[in-house]
Design an enzyme around this catalytic site. Structure first.
Site, PDB file in Angstrom:
ATOM      1  N   PRO A  81       0.813  -1.202   0.000  1.00 13.64           N
ATOM      2  CA  PRO A  81       0.000   0.000   0.000  1.00 13.64           C
ATOM      3  C   PRO A  81       0.849   1.256   0.000  1.00 13.64           C
ATOM      4  O   PRO A  81       1.871   1.334   0.685  1.00 13.64           O
ATOM      5  CB  PRO A  81      -0.792  -0.101   1.302  1.00 13.64           C
ATOM      6  CG  PRO A  81      -0.125  -1.143   2.108  1.00 13.64           C
ATOM      7  CD  PRO A  81       0.952  -1.757   1.335  1.00 13.64           C
ATOM      8  N   GLU A  82       0.426   2.235  -0.767  1.00 16.14           N
ATOM      9  CA  GLU A  82       1.068   3.543  -0.790  1.00 16.14           C
ATOM     10  C   GLU A  82       0.065   4.549  -0.209  1.00 16.14           C
ATOM     11  O   GLU A  82      -0.963   4.134   0.330  1.00 16.14           O
ATOM     12  CB  GLU A  82       1.491   3.884  -2.226  1.00 16.14           C
ATOM     13  CG  GLU A  82       2.388   2.798  -2.832  1.00 16.14           C
ATOM     14  CD  GLU A  82       2.848   3.091  -4.249  1.00 16.14           C
ATOM     15  OE1 GLU A  82       3.102   4.251  -4.570  1.00 16.14           O
ATOM     16  OE2 GLU A  82       2.946   2.127  -5.039  1.00 16.14           O
TER      17      GLU A  82
END
Length: 283
Positions: free
Chosen positions: A2-3
């Site tokens: 995840p960013e």
DNA sequence: AGTTCAACCTGAAAGC
DNA sequence: TGCTTTCAGGTTGAAC
């Protein structure tokens, strides 16, 4: 995995799902998930029991939940972490690492993480906590200082994508959104940072903010079931990706096949025509 | 002080 | 059908 957009989606889910609730039970099922809490799993549980969650905060890819004790429950999802808010009767997930129950008897907070690169810890509170003082503000933070970023970027002696991925310089950007922003800005990933003009850096920032904002609107990018929100729902941004994961497919802007190159033990995707290689690249 | 890279894990997909 | 290799959204500590 995840960013920033994916982590922000999770933050919003935590805001809805756990803020205002009081912890009644803590079960640590895998010690690696709490390795950042040096005093150990029992100490972590002791600091959480009876504490009320006051807020849900984020900087870059880090999350923290301030507690009524003044401490904060800090979390990082690593490559495969999930924070799920699910009914207590939900069957145990294959990679469930930590679970928290609440005094109202409602939904549990579960930390699920296949690869265990992520983890949680109780840290001294702050905005942000001192434990993540090395993480720079992210480009969606009102406190983000554009001038400071441009100057710091041009002082670097590295390549543009390496700089975008350095969370001490600018936070929240990972491999997907670095490639997407560079494509939107028409800049090559190996461009030497010391040659980047102010106008180019500002154009890159515009692209970064645009792609992060659009991805957030779409609920994030989910290639598989590893990235989901707190209710287990996948994001829809994958179909909007211009270059990431699209080796050999046509550039949406010019039709040239997208290239994939090995980069930092992972990949860099770019358009050979829109993002020509600089004369003196910094790989 | 600034920059780079191996190491930390599990599992899916591709290659043979 | 296996068995092996490659690859995956990240961070960190240690080496240079």
């Amino acid at each position: 995995m995840p960013e920033l957009p994916e982590v922000e989606v999770v933050r919003r889910g935590l805001q809805r799902g756990v803020v205002g609730r009081t912890v009644s039970a803590v079960e640590v099922r895998h010690p690696r998930a709490v390795r950042r809490h040096v005093a150990g799993a029992e100490d972590l549980a002791g600091l959480l029991l009876g504490r009320r969650v006051e807020d849900a905060c984020r900087r870059g890819k880090y999350l923290w939940l301030p507690l009524d004790s003044g401490d904060a429950l800090q979390a990082h999802l690593g490559m495969s972490g999930q924070l799920l808010v699910v009914p207590a009767a939900t069957p145990v997930e294959a990679h469930l690492r930590v679970r928290l129950a609440f005094t109202d008897g409602g939904a549990e907070l579960r930390f699920v993480d296949q690869r265990t690169f992520g983890g949680i810890a109780v840290v001294a509170g702050g905005a942000p906590p001192a434990s993540i003082a090395h993480i720079a503000p992210d480009p969606l933070d009102p406190a983000f200082d554009e001038d400071a970023f441009v100057h710091a970027l041009r002082r670097r002696r590295t390549g543009l994508k390496r700089a975008l991925l350095d969370q001490r310089l600018i936070s929240g950007i990972g491999n997907i959104y670095a490639d997407e922003a560079l494509w939107r800005a028409g800049l090559h990933y190996a461009r030497a940072t010391e040659t980047v003009r102010r106008g180019e850096a500002l154009r890159l920032l515009v692209a970064v903010r645009a792609v992060l904002g659009e991805a957030l609107q779409a609920g994030g990018t989910s290639f598989d079931a590893l990235y989901v929100d707190t209710e287990g729902v996948s994001g829809r941004f994958e179909r909007a990706l211009a270059v990431y994961g699209r080796r050999g497919q046509p550039c949406p802007r010019c039709g040239t096949p997208i290239r994939r190159e090995a980069f930092m033990n992972r990949s860099a995707y770019s358009c050979p025509r829109c993002q020509p290689r600089p004369r003196r690249p910094h790989l």
